[in-house]
Design a protein around this motif. Structure first.
Motif, mmCIF file in Angstrom:
data_model
loop_
_atom_site.group_PDB
_atom_site.id
_atom_site.type_symbol
_atom_site.label_atom_id
_atom_site.label_comp_id
_atom_site.label_asym_id
_atom_site.label_seq_id
_atom_site.Cartn_x
_atom_site.Cartn_y
_atom_site.Cartn_z
ATOM 1 N N GLY A 1 0.740 -1.102 -0.250
ATOM 2 C CA GLY A 1 0.014 0.011 -0.093
ATOM 3 C C GLY A 1 0.578 1.440 -0.021
ATOM 4 N N LEU A 2 0.271 2.372 -0.269
ATOM 5 C CA LEU A 2 1.046 3.445 -0.410
ATOM 6 C C LEU A 2 0.412 4.453 0.839
ATOM 7 N N GLN A 3 1.292 4.770 1.703
ATOM 8 C CA GLN A 3 0.848 5.495 3.031
ATOM 9 C C GLN A 3 1.188 6.701 3.201
ATOM 10 N N LEU A 4 0.155 7.604 3.672
ATOM 11 C CA LEU A 4 0.642 9.129 3.611
ATOM 12 C C LEU A 4 0.523 9.623 5.047
ATOM 13 N N ILE A 5 1.620 10.456 5.300
ATOM 14 C CA ILE A 5 1.595 11.097 6.805
ATOM 15 C C ILE A 5 1.841 12.357 6.289
ATOM 16 N N LEU A 6 0.856 13.446 6.746
ATOM 17 C CA LEU A 6 0.984 14.807 6.459
ATOM 18 C C LEU A 6 1.738 15.439 7.790
ATOM 19 N N PRO A 7 2.194 16.561 7.323
ATOM 20 C CA PRO A 7 3.001 17.399 8.593
ATOM 21 C C PRO A 7 1.838 17.605 9.700
ATOM 22 N N GLY A 8 2.595 17.219 11.135
ATOM 23 C CA GLY A 8 1.784 17.519 12.153
ATOM 24 C C GLY A 8 0.941 16.231 12.691
ATOM 25 N N GLU A 9 0.911 15.464 11.588
ATOM 26 C CA GLU A 9 0.066 14.167 11.818
ATOM 27 C C GLU A 9 0.774 12.899 12.805
ATOM 28 N N ILE A 10 0.045 12.183 13.227
ATOM 29 C CA ILE A 10 0.615 11.278 14.056
ATOM 30 C C ILE A 10 -0.479 9.710 13.587
ATOM 31 N N ALA A 11 0.097 8.645 13.300
ATOM 32 C CA ALA A 11 -0.671 7.360 13.220
ATOM 33 C C ALA A 11 -0.384 6.800 14.392
ATOM 34 N N PRO A 12 -1.518 6.430 15.400
ATOM 35 C CA PRO A 12 -1.387 6.104 16.271
ATOM 36 C C PRO A 12 -0.515 4.534 16.715
ATOM 37 N N ALA A 13 -0.066 4.421 17.862
ATOM 38 C CA ALA A 13 0.756 3.351 18.244
ATOM 39 C C ALA A 13 -0.149 1.822 18.189
ATOM 40 N N HIS A 14 0.354 1.036 17.674
ATOM 41 C CA HIS A 14 -0.260 -0.339 17.532
ATOM 42 C C HIS A 14 0.686 -1.446 17.346
ATOM 43 N N ARG A 15 0.284 -2.769 17.212
ATOM 44 C CA ARG A 15 1.203 -3.893 17.215
ATOM 45 C C ARG A 15 0.343 -4.852 16.490
ATOM 46 N N HIS A 16 1.003 -5.721 15.525
ATOM 47 C CA HIS A 16 0.404 -6.815 15.058
ATOM 48 C C HIS A 16 1.334 -8.139 14.887
ATOM 49 N N SER A 17 1.088 -9.160 14.653
ATOM 50 C CA SER A 17 1.823 -10.226 14.318
ATOM 51 C C SER A 17 2.264 -10.186 12.963
ATOM 52 N N GLN A 18 1.827 -9.475 12.148
ATOM 53 C CA GLN A 18 2.177 -9.158 10.796
ATOM 54 C C GLN A 18 3.488 -8.424 10.869
ATOM 55 N N SER A 19 4.444 -8.751 10.035
ATOM 56 C CA SER A 19 5.712 -8.114 9.815
ATOM 57 C C SER A 19 5.293 -6.751 8.761
ATOM 58 N N ALA A 20 6.026 -5.884 8.952
ATOM 59 C CA ALA A 20 5.949 -4.507 7.901
ATOM 60 C C ALA A 20 7.010 -4.103 7.488
ATOM 61 N N LEU A 21 7.288 -3.809 6.275
ATOM 62 C CA LEU A 21 8.455 -2.995 5.831
ATOM 63 C C LEU A 21 7.721 -1.754 5.179
ATOM 64 N N ARG A 22 8.717 -0.441 5.442
ATOM 65 C CA ARG A 22 8.145 0.875 4.865
ATOM 66 C C ARG A 22 9.438 1.121 3.836
ATOM 67 N N PHE A 23 9.113 1.515 2.536
ATOM 68 C CA PHE A 23 10.102 1.909 1.851
ATOM 69 C C PHE A 23 9.740 3.097 1.172
ATOM 70 N N ILE A 24 10.704 4.144 1.367
ATOM 71 C CA ILE A 24 10.245 5.620 1.319
ATOM 72 C C ILE A 24 10.432 6.224 0.137
ATOM 73 N N VAL A 25 9.042 6.609 -0.051
ATOM 74 C CA VAL A 25 9.072 6.909 -1.796
ATOM 75 C C VAL A 25 9.057 8.324 -2.168
ATOM 76 N N GLU A 26 8.824 9.368 -1.091
ATOM 77 C CA GLU A 26 8.752 10.736 -1.164
ATOM 78 C C GLU A 26 8.651 11.515 0.206
ATOM 79 N N GLY A 27 9.300 12.364 0.158
ATOM 80 C CA GLY A 27 9.478 13.274 1.399
ATOM 81 C C GLY A 27 10.459 13.172 2.476
ATOM 82 N N SER A 28 10.795 13.876 3.530
ATOM 83 C CA SER A 28 11.992 13.779 4.209
ATOM 84 C C SER A 28 11.508 14.166 5.545
ATOM 85 N N GLY A 29 12.084 13.664 6.754
ATOM 86 C CA GLY A 29 12.024 14.053 7.971
ATOM 87 C C GLY A 29 10.956 13.496 8.794
#
Ligand code: GTQ
Length: 349
Positions: free
Chosen positions: A93-121
């Protein structure tokens, strides 16, 4: 080749009595159950960043990261629409996080990788340690590790998520928990894991308790530099150009137990020899442009595009400029089960 089985009124009548006993004849389905070669539902497909980015940004106007928990547009394989998967075993999937936002803490048995496509910081925090992310970084959130994402920069960040969701679902091993607070408390400074485990050193006496790499951000600057240095020897692999896998420095095995991750350099005008393998593979174009011929389909790709090569389909890549390609697949799982196969060159079926 299909095995032809007789079809008589007596057989039909016999078949009709079986389901109520929880029975079914094997001989009517054998040839589709056990196929001579993989018959995947996965199709070659490409998501052009120019086309999907506006939709990802539009989602940012309609719902917040907090409301959505994770604001993601799933990359669904056209052969498996509605199934939230890009290959039979993997989700993307493509995940978007905008300035000032938080995607809240959770955990799952699924492993996740992130590969950064656009943005910095922007950051991901894993079990109490933040990592600041840059384009081309490969970031891991291991199975059952608490993680939240945040963006304290002044630009949007978009990354490619890769998770083993369909695989974990098939194994009926899904667990999920939300953390009671929005963010998990920070216990270590940013960069600690990379210094501690990812610098050709390991603390004496360190013993790992999980199969996932303790390094959870592999910065692109380092990855790119590694490939660029190797380039000087001109030792190209005819099927892969220069291709390195990300490893767990504790074991030398793949960085994640269920997903292989790789970065590959194809120099300008390089044409790879035909190749196929049983691990359907998702590619993200970091730099450069070119084409891949996958089965009969030609996919033209450029920076930030995502494309998928299905299991056992012949693929050839052609680089128009110097190309850096990130890729991931379920190869570690197949290898551990003794199932992984490859075919280098065009021979065979
Ligand atoms: O960032 O934790 O694309 O839990 C899908 C499920 C991302 C995440 C996804 C998730 C996440």
């Amino acid at each position: 080749m299909a095995i032809s089985v007789p079809d008589t009124p007596e057989l039909q009548e016999f078949y009709s009595r079986l389901p109520s006993y929880g029975l079914a004849p094997l001989w009517t389905v054998l040839s589709s159950l056990i196929t001579p070669t993989p018959e995947t539902r996965c199709q070659p497909a490409i998501w052009k960043y120019d086309e999907v980015r506006p939709l990802v940004m539009e989602s940012g106007e309609l719902i917040t990261a907090k409301q959505a928990e994770r604001r993601v547009l799933i990359l669904e394989n056209p052969g498996m629409s509605g199934e939230s998967r890009i290959t039979e075993t993997l989700y993307a999937g493509l995940q978007l996080i905008l300035p000032g936002e938080i995607a809240p803490a959770h955990r799952h048995s699924q492993s996740a990788l992130r590969f950064i496509v656009e943005g910095s910081g922007a950051f991901t925090a894993v079990d109490g340690e933040k990592t600041i992310m840059e384009e081309g970084d490969f970031v891991i959130t291991p199975s059952w590790a608490w993680h939240d994402h945040g963006n304290e920069s002044d630009e949007p960040m978009i990354w490619l998520d890769g998770l083993d969701i369909p695989l974990v679902t098939m194994l009926d091993a899904s667990f999920f928990e939300k953390y009671p607070d929005e963010v998990f408390p920070q216990t270590r400074p940013a960069g600690d894991a990379l210094a501690r485990y990812g610098s050709g050193l390991l603390p004496v006496g360190f013993e790992s308790t999980t199969p996932t790499s303790p390094v959870f951000n592999y910065p692109y600057t380092r990855t790119r530099e590694s490939l660029n240095r190797m380039r000087a020897t001109e030792q190209w692999d005819e099927c892969h150009g220069l291709k390195s896998k990300y490893i767990n420095p504790v074991t030398g095995d793949y960085a994640m137990p269920t997903m292989a991750t790789n970065m590959q350099l194809l120099p300008a005008r390089f044409e790879t020899a035909e190749y196929r393998s049983t691990d359907s593979t998702v590619f993200s174009v970091v730099e450069g442009n070119g084409q891949s011929v996958i089965g009969g389909a030609t996919m033209e790709w450029s920076e930030r595009d995502t494309f998928v090569v299905p299991s056992w389909m012949p693929v050839r890549h052609v680089a128009d400029s110097d190309c850096y390609l990130f890729s991931f697949s379920d190869r570690p799982v197949q290898e551990k089960l003794g199932l992984w196969r490859e075919l280098r060159g065009g021979a065979g079926s």
